[in-house]
Design a protein around this motif. Structure first.
Motif, PDB file in Angstrom:
ATOM      1  N   THR A  68      43.369  38.339  44.229  1.00 30.53           N
ATOM      2  CA  THR A  68      44.212  39.519  44.398  1.00 30.53           C
ATOM      3  C   THR A  68      43.371  40.774  44.198  1.00 30.53           C
ATOM      4  OG1 THR A  68      44.859  39.785  42.071  1.00 30.53           O
ATOM      5  CG2 THR A  68      46.184  38.272  43.410  1.00 30.53           C
ATOM      6  N   HIS A  69      43.990  41.901  44.507  1.00 33.80           N
ATOM      7  CA  HIS A  69      43.437  43.218  44.162  1.00 33.80           C
ATOM      8  C   HIS A  69      44.575  43.988  43.516  1.00 33.80           C
ATOM      9  CE1 HIS A  69      39.616  42.570  46.238  1.00 33.80           C
ATOM     10  NE2 HIS A  69      40.332  41.917  47.127  1.00 33.80           N
ATOM     11  N   THR A  70      44.458  44.169  42.203  1.00 33.84           N
ATOM     12  CA  THR A  70      45.576  44.625  41.394  1.00 33.84           C
ATOM     13  C   THR A  70      45.307  46.039  40.896  1.00 33.84           C
ATOM     14  OG1 THR A  70      45.832  42.330  40.690  1.00 33.84           O
ATOM     15  CG2 THR A  70      47.069  44.005  39.474  1.00 33.84           C
ATOM     16  N   THR A  71      46.194  46.944  41.230  1.00 34.13           N
ATOM     17  CA  THR A  71      46.003  48.349  40.858  1.00 34.13           C
ATOM     18  C   THR A  71      47.165  48.928  40.066  1.00 34.13           C
ATOM     19  OG1 THR A  71      46.942  49.064  42.985  1.00 34.13           O
ATOM     20  CG2 THR A  71      44.540  48.802  42.865  1.00 34.13           C
ATOM     21  N   GLU A  72      48.295  48.224  39.995  1.00 35.18           N
ATOM     22  CA  GLU A  72      49.471  48.736  39.304  1.00 35.18           C
ATOM     23  C   GLU A  72      50.146  47.609  38.535  1.00 35.18           C
ATOM     24  OE1 GLU A  72      52.025  50.346  42.260  1.00 35.18           O
ATOM     25  OE2 GLU A  72      50.582  51.837  42.963  1.00 35.18           O
ATOM     26  N   ALA A  79      54.290  39.682  40.878  1.00 38.94           N
ATOM     27  CA  ALA A  79      53.680  38.356  40.866  1.00 38.94           C
ATOM     28  C   ALA A  79      54.455  37.417  39.953  1.00 38.94           C
ATOM     29  CB  ALA A  79      52.222  38.452  40.427  1.00 38.94           C
ATOM     30  N   LEU A  80      54.779  37.886  38.746  1.00 37.37           N
ATOM     31  CA  LEU A  80      55.468  37.044  37.775  1.00 37.37           C
ATOM     32  C   LEU A  80      56.848  36.617  38.266  1.00 37.37           C
ATOM     33  CD1 LEU A  80      55.268  35.768  34.962  1.00 37.37           C
ATOM     34  CD2 LEU A  80      56.320  37.851  34.046  1.00 37.37           C
ATOM     35  N   LEU A  81      57.553  37.497  38.935  1.00 36.63           N
ATOM     36  CA  LEU A  81      58.886  37.160  39.421  1.00 36.63           C
ATOM     37  C   LEU A  81      58.871  35.959  40.360  1.00 36.63           C
ATOM     38  CD1 LEU A  81      60.446  40.684  40.153  1.00 36.63           C
ATOM     39  CD2 LEU A  81      60.969  39.137  38.253  1.00 36.63           C
ATOM     40  N   PHE A  82      57.746  35.727  41.019  1.00 40.44           N
ATOM     41  CA  PHE A  82      57.634  34.619  41.958  1.00 40.44           C
ATOM     42  C   PHE A  82      56.903  33.415  41.365  1.00 40.44           C
ATOM     43  CE2 PHE A  82      58.529  38.231  44.658  1.00 40.44           C
ATOM     44  CZ  PHE A  82      59.495  37.705  45.510  1.00 40.44           C
ATOM     45  N   GLY A  83      56.746  33.392  40.031  1.00 43.91           N
ATOM     46  CA  GLY A  83      56.191  32.227  39.355  1.00 43.91           C
ATOM     47  C   GLY A  83      54.710  32.274  39.074  1.00 43.91           C
ATOM     48  N   ILE A  84      54.057  33.369  39.423  1.00 44.29           N
ATOM     49  CA  ILE A  84      52.612  33.505  39.190  1.00 44.29           C
ATOM     50  C   ILE A  84      52.415  34.091  37.799  1.00 44.29           C
ATOM     51  CG2 ILE A  84      50.496  34.647  39.953  1.00 44.29           C
ATOM     52  CD1 ILE A  84      51.970  34.728  42.778  1.00 44.29           C
ATOM     53  N   THR A  85      51.830  33.320  36.912  1.00 46.24           N
ATOM     54  CA  THR A  85      51.625  33.788  35.545  1.00 46.24           C
ATOM     55  C   THR A  85      50.213  34.307  35.297  1.00 46.24           C
ATOM     56  OG1 THR A  85      51.181  31.497  34.878  1.00 46.24           O
ATOM     57  CG2 THR A  85      53.429  32.326  34.573  1.00 46.24           C
ATOM     58  N   THR A  86      49.294  34.072  36.245  1.00 41.97           N
ATOM     59  CA  THR A  86      47.935  34.610  36.131  1.00 41.97           C
ATOM     60  C   THR A  86      47.449  35.047  37.506  1.00 41.97           C
ATOM     61  OG1 THR A  86      47.399  33.117  34.289  1.00 41.97           O
ATOM     62  CG2 THR A  86      45.551  34.155  35.425  1.00 41.97           C
ATOM     63  N   GLU A  87      46.878  36.237  37.578  1.00 48.98           N
ATOM     64  CA  GLU A  87      46.175  36.685  38.777  1.00 48.98           C
ATOM     65  C   GLU A  87      44.689  36.799  38.464  1.00 48.98           C
ATOM     66  OE1 GLU A  87      49.271  39.292  41.477  1.00 48.98           O
ATOM     67  OE2 GLU A  87      47.637  40.336  40.459  1.00 48.98           O
ATOM     68  N   LEU A  88      43.865  36.433  39.435  1.00 45.38           N
ATOM     69  CA  LEU A  88      42.424  36.640  39.347  1.00 45.38           C
ATOM     70  C   LEU A  88      42.067  37.756  40.302  1.00 45.38           C
ATOM     71  CD1 LEU A  88      41.277  32.903  39.288  1.00 45.38           C
ATOM     72  CD2 LEU A  88      41.699  34.434  37.351  1.00 45.38           C
ATOM     73  N   ASP A  89      41.859  38.942  39.745  1.00 42.12           N
ATOM     74  CA  ASP A  89      41.538  40.108  40.554  1.00 42.12           C
ATOM     75  C   ASP A  89      40.101  40.007  41.054  1.00 42.12           C
ATOM     76  OD1 ASP A  89      42.236  43.162  41.173  1.00 42.12           O
ATOM     77  OD2 ASP A  89      40.208  43.077  40.359  1.00 42.12           O
ATOM     78  N   MET A  90      39.906  40.333  42.327  1.00 42.01           N
ATOM     79  CA  MET A  90      38.596  40.174  42.943  1.00 42.01           C
ATOM     80  C   MET A  90      37.928  41.498  43.304  1.00 42.01           C
ATOM     81  SD  MET A  90      37.500  37.135  43.001  1.00 42.01           S
ATOM     82  CE  MET A  90      38.315  35.991  41.887  1.00 42.01           C
ATOM     83  N   GLY A  91      38.144  42.508  42.474  1.00 42.50           N
ATOM     84  CA  GLY A  91      37.356  43.724  42.643  1.00 42.50           C
ATOM     85  C   GLY A  91      38.195  44.977  42.714  1.00 42.50           C
ATOM     86  N   ALA A 111      52.447  39.268  34.822  1.00 45.32           N
ATOM     87  CA  ALA A 111      51.450  38.212  34.955  1.00 45.32           C
ATOM     88  C   ALA A 111      50.181  38.610  34.212  1.00 45.32           C
ATOM     89  CB  ALA A 111      51.139  37.956  36.422  1.00 45.32           C
ATOM     90  N   ASP A 112      49.492  37.635  33.660  1.00 46.54           N
ATOM     91  CA  ASP A 112      48.184  37.882  33.079  1.00 46.54           C
ATOM     92  C   ASP A 112      47.202  38.172  34.212  1.00 46.54           C
ATOM     93  OD1 ASP A 112      46.260  38.134  31.155  1.00 46.54           O
ATOM     94  OD2 ASP A 112      46.083  35.995  30.716  1.00 46.54           O
ATOM     95  N   VAL A 113      46.050  38.771  33.890  1.00 44.57           N
ATOM     96  CA  VAL A 113      45.079  39.089  34.929  1.00 44.57           C
ATOM     97  C   VAL A 113      43.667  38.978  34.375  1.00 44.57           C
ATOM     98  CG1 VAL A 113      45.098  41.598  34.483  1.00 44.57           C
ATOM     99  CG2 VAL A 113      44.475  40.752  36.761  1.00 44.57           C
ATOM    100  N   ARG A 114      42.752  38.453  35.181  1.00 40.45           N
ATOM    101  CA  ARG A 114      41.319  38.464  34.912  1.00 40.45           C
ATOM    102  C   ARG A 114      40.669  39.277  36.022  1.00 40.45           C
ATOM    103  NH1 ARG A 114      43.142  37.146  30.953  1.00 40.45           N
ATOM    104  NH2 ARG A 114      42.704  35.379  29.574  1.00 40.45           N
ATOM    105  N   VAL A 115      39.619  40.037  35.698  1.00 46.58           N
ATOM    106  CA  VAL A 115      39.169  41.087  36.602  1.00 46.58           C
ATOM    107  C   VAL A 115      37.690  40.963  36.957  1.00 46.58           C
ATOM    108  CG1 VAL A 115      40.919  42.684  35.753  1.00 46.58           C
ATOM    109  CG2 VAL A 115      38.659  42.666  34.677  1.00 46.58           C
ATOM    110  N   ALA A 116      37.359  41.501  38.125  1.00 51.05           N
ATOM    111  CA  ALA A 116      35.971  41.520  38.588  1.00 51.05           C
ATOM    112  C   ALA A 116      35.335  42.901  38.480  1.00 51.05           C
ATOM    113  CB  ALA A 116      35.897  41.047  40.041  1.00 51.05           C
ATOM    114  N   THR A 117      36.097  43.958  38.351  1.00 46.51           N
ATOM    115  CA  THR A 117      35.647  45.357  38.424  1.00 46.51           C
ATOM    116  C   THR A 117      34.861  45.586  39.715  1.00 46.51           C
ATOM    117  OG1 THR A 117      33.577  45.207  37.114  1.00 46.51           O
ATOM    118  CG2 THR A 117      35.635  45.431  35.899  1.00 46.51           C
ATOM    119  N   THR A 118      33.723  46.267  39.644  1.00 47.95           N
ATOM    120  CA  THR A 118      32.998  46.706  40.833  1.00 47.95           C
ATOM    121  C   THR A 118      32.240  45.544  41.488  1.00 47.95           C
ATOM    122  OG1 THR A 118      32.671  48.841  39.755  1.00 47.95           O
ATOM    123  CG2 THR A 118      31.355  48.387  41.726  1.00 47.95           C
TER     124      THR A 118
END
Length: 421
Positions: A68-72, A79-91, A111-118
């Protein structure tokens, strides 16, 4: 806003459990605090426990969107409303990434999130063109192999959980652009691994995918889609042990028939969709793909074929959407994920294999040892659905209950009631 995590125990009786890889019939599952306390037949109910009847239902690990690309924070809520409890942000921008992680750490209604930053790219390379049109703020680039260690060190200091590397010469999107050398990509991978970071390469073409694999990348953020992949590429992916995120829904979103058209009409999904996204989707329906996203030289059928052939040789597939929520492209957070799973099944995976791609496989690939499976001691990120999604993947859309770190998620709450911070 911080969501309270003080909840009474919950015992789910006589429920089928998909543990991340296989289905177990007629189990009891006890949730106590933020973790799964016990799993087995005929568990005793603790004092003050809430007891739910799981007959005819399936309990699964919370879903993981691997791209994903998560900004807000509203995207994490969707994401959580549809059953996704973790997102892996890709930048994305490091300040935004840190803000998203802090919000997810504090709140169980996101949802929880793990991030890639730049992400790492050559000067002027993809996605620098988005800076030129004002969609991104300027960001550092990598001029050569000698810059790799300092670049990765800076990303680690920003709080990156993994490193995104762009290998994109622009031919797939009709805009030739500079490309990092093999030596530079190899140096980036080495520097990331020395700091304990996994590496994921943005690759749309077969040439880029092979370069990434040869450079020791851990995973491909897209399945190659610019033409039929030859067997040498498929075997190289298997031999080097990479994982692949097919992102079929994002690729389909560039065609005349995005997966989201059918998703938006599904009565199990539509009530939870972002109203603004639904309105934007109506506009997209009347716009030619070339007008929406420009010239595209990729085909989701090639990506699906390559992903399936890699999978049959042992390459782990990770379900991911490349969801952004931007205008002009329908793929977004939450609802699009159910389209990705349907497309994986249509490509040739069984529903059970697609569910593993949504749970245990991404948790394993990214070292998330506390989630992605249903087992005692793991996080109570859980999804309860009517029916059996190991037989019909769309049963995953009929969510009856949802927990994030053991806290029940209120899916009836209107979006407007969810504060941004």
């Amino acid at each position: 806003m911080t969501t309270s995590r003080t909840t009474s125990p919950t015992l789910i009786r006589h429920v089928a459990v998909f543990d991340g890889t296989r289905l177990h019939p007629a189990q009891d599952v006890l949730i106590d605090g933020p973790t799964i306390a016990a799993l087995g037949p005929r568990l005793d109910a603790p004092d003050r426990a809430t007891v739910l009847d799981g007959t005819g239902r399936t309990l699964l690990p919370g879903l993981i969107d691997s791209h994903t690309h998560t900004t807000e924070t509203s995207q994490l809520r969707q994401a959580l409303l549809f059953g996704i409890t973790t997102e892996l942000d890709m930048g994305g921008a490091p300040e935004t990434a840190r803000r998203m992680r802090a919000a997810a750490d504090a709140r169980d209604d996101l949802a929880d999130v793990r991030v890639a930053t730049t992400g790492a790219t050559a000067p002027g390379g993809h996605p620098c063109q988005l800076v030129d049109i004002g969609m991104l703020e300027p960001f550092p680039t990598v001029a050569g192999a000698d810059d790799a260690d300092a670049f990765v060190a800076a990303r680690a200091a920003e709080g990156a959980d993994h490193l995104k590397i762009f290998i994109e010469d622009g031919t797939a999107i009709g805009k030739p652009m500079p490309l990092m050398s093999t030596q530079t990509v190899t140096a980036l991978v080495r520097a990331a691994h020395e700091r304990g970071l996994r590496t994921v390469a943005h690759t749309l073409t077969r040439t880029a995918a092979l370069q990434a694999i040869d450079c020791g990348i851990d995973g491909l953020a897209h399945s190659p889609a610019d033409g039929p992949s030859d067997q040498a590429l498929i075997e190289a992916a298997a031999e080097k042990g990479v994982f692949v995120m097919p992102t079929l829904t994002a690729l389909t979103g560039m065609t005349h028939t995005p997966a989201e058209y059918a998703l938006a009409d599904d009565p199990r999904l539509r009530p939870y969709a972002d109203p603004q996204w639904l309105a934007d989707l109506d506009k997209i329906r009347t716009t030619e793909p070339g007008q929406r996203v420009g010239p595209i030289g990729v085909d989701p059928r090639h990506a699906a074929d390559a992903a399936l052939r890699m999978f049959r040789l042992g390459v782990p597939l990770l379900a991911g959407t490349d969801g952004t929520g931007g205008t002009g492209h329908p793929t977004t957070h939450g609802i699009s994920y159910h389209g990705e799973l349907a497309l994986l099944v249509a490509a040739g995976l069984t529903p059970t294999q697609a569910l593993t791609a949504a749970t245990a496989a991404p948790a394993t690939a990214f070292g998330l040892t506390d989630r992605g499976r249903v087992a005692p001691g793991l996080r109570a990120d859980l999804l309860l659905v009517d029916g059996d999604p190991t037989r019909d993947i769309t049963a995953l859309r009929d969510i009856t209950a949802l927990w994030r770190r053991g806290t029940p998620v209120d899916r009836s709450a209107p979006r407007a009631a969810q504060p941004e911070e």
